[in-house]
Design an enzyme around this catalytic site. Structure first.
Site: not given
Length: 467
Positions: A154, A156, A268
């Site tokens: 994913l 953001e 991340c």
């Protein structure tokens, strides 16, 4: 299908809502009672475009609910996603997997019959094998719990889109298992998505774990590469943006993630590349990922370079100067301030004696909790009042779009520093502003040239084309 999602933070809440959107009956589980209470009434505890509407729609449809009860999760269904965090260890570079272990241990203690656990969290290679051993040691003879690992990819700001329209699905299962139902089950869960032609890659645990960490390490390396080149461009007076355009036309390289500036941040990339290095060291591959140390170092240097650029162009002593920081989130379309380059720069400037005022459209509350010593404004206009330098640190659309005429009556000095190389320098220069860009000379937006796409954010790309 009846699914549970353990962990309702950024990853888990998004995944739960998207699985319900696919028509599944989903129960989200988290130990944070306040978070569960907010999610249960359709309130997202963080900013993610499109998620609140998705959440409310599926709650109203009866396909999505939330609880703090692990027994309820065990009773709800036989398929359980794990989406809890794996932060950097408090004392070390490695990933802290205790939340994953605790979630699995607690869940397994309530399971009876046949169940499938699907890990989504980003974990060091070898974690799934260790977890399966923990599961086997905690299950009764009449209970079977299989573990698969399907890492998330994913971004953001685009999490809903990336979940419902991913560019690939990866699933790893036990390489020694003679019979696994996991692939068939996951194929059914994502059937609607897979029917659109999304690649479905099935492999073993270790490969699936390495896919995610390798992808993040590659992206981090690409960003730090162009920032290393930008350091040379600053010395020789070259234009790193035009350079990136030129090499990006090579299909082997590509233009995306070649935007020079303040570097990467968030929850991340920084912690994942550090955990990757730490895990390689644990496995005895000390030299294999040594280059990531320099990737990390280049990234951190760009923050200091931004601070030094602001100090250099400020027309008065930095002590007591008013510096406006436009952007606190690590990227636009997010309120995430974890390891944010913008806040790092703001904090360093404050430590050097500047009066720093920060504005961010979505991340101000999170930033204020992390950096209470800074001043925060409720608008860009308020932030730049009497500013000696205006610094753009996050490429939000409203900053990309703002014109010099909007700020002229407000600032003390017409000096702007473009830390993301997202502005059109000729517009600011023509209006009498002193324009500076992190990465050196910026000639890419000359009126005689084709407008360059400077952002990996599709929304920002569309907006930049209008400048």
């Amino acid at each position: 299908m009846k699914l549970t999602v353990i962990g309702c933070g950024y990853l888990g809440a998004t995944h739960a809502a998207c699985m319900a959107e696919l028509g599944h009956d989903v129960l989200g589980v988290d130990v944070d009672a306040d978070k569960i209470a907010r999610l249960s009434v359709g309130e997202v505890p963080f900013f993610e475009p499109g998620l609140s509407d998705l959440l409310r729609r599926n709650i109203d449809a009866g396909r999505l609910a939330f609880t703090t009860s692990y027994p309820a999760a065990a009773e709800h269904g036989s398929i359980h996603f794990i989406g809890v965090g794996t932060p950097q260890q408090a004392r070390g570079l490695g990933a802290d997997t205790t939340y994953v272990e605790a979630a699995v241990d607690t869940l397994v203690g309530h399971l009876r019959g046949d169940h499938l656990i699907i890990g989504k969290s980003t974990v060091p290679v070898g974690t799934a094998a260790a977890l399966q051993a923990r599961i086997d040691a905690r299950t009764d003879d009449d209970t079977t719990v299989e573990l698969a690992w399907s890492p998330e990819f994913l971004r953001e700001g685009f999490a809903v889109e990336d979940t419902l329209r991913p560019d690939r699905l990866v699933v790893g299962t036990d390489p020694d298992a003679q019979c696994s139902a996991a692939v068939a089950v996951i194929d059914e869960i994502y059937r609607e998505i897979l029917e659109t032609g999304v690649p479905f890659i099935t492999t073993d645990w270790a490969t699936a774990e390495l896919v995610k960490t390798s992808a993040n390490a590659f992206l981090a390396t690409k960003i730090s590469f162009i920032n290393a080149i930008s350091e040379l461009c600053e010395i020789v007076g070259a234009d790193v943006s035009t350079l990136a355009d030129a090499i990006g036309h090579d299909n082997r390289i590509g233009r995306r993630f070649l935007n020079a500036g303040m570097g990467f941040g968030g929850g991340c990339l920084p912690k994942d590349i550090r955990a990757f290095m730490a895990r390689a060291d644990e496995l005895g591959a000390h030299r294999t990922l040594g280059f990531l140390h320099e990737v990390d170092a280049i990234n951190m240097r760009r923050r200091t370079a931004m601070v030094e650029l602001v100090e250099r162009v400020c027309r008065r002593e930095l002590i007591g100067a008013n510096i406006a920081i436009l952007g606190a989130a690590f990227k636009p379309e997010s309120d995430d301030v974890r390891d944010s380059p913008a806040l790092s720069v703001a904090g360093q400037l404050a430590l050097r004696g500047a009066t720093v005022t920060v504005f961010d459209p979505k991340a101000a509350d999170n930033a204020r909790r992390m950096y209470p010593m800074l001043h925060f404004a409720d608008s860009a206009r308020t932030a730049v009042a009497a500013a000696d330098v205006v610094a753009v640190t996050t490429e939000w659309a409203e900053f990309v779009h703002m014109g010099p005429d909007e700020l002229d009556p407000l600032v003390r000095e017409r000096v702007i520093v473009d830390g993301r190389r997202c502005l059109a320098p000729h517009i600011w220069a023509a209006a009498g502003w002193e324009y500076h860009a992190l990465g050196g000379v910026n000639r890419s937006h000359s009126p005689a040239r084709t407008t360059r796409v400077t952002s990996d954010n599709p929304h920002a790309r569309a907006r930049l084309k209008t400048i």
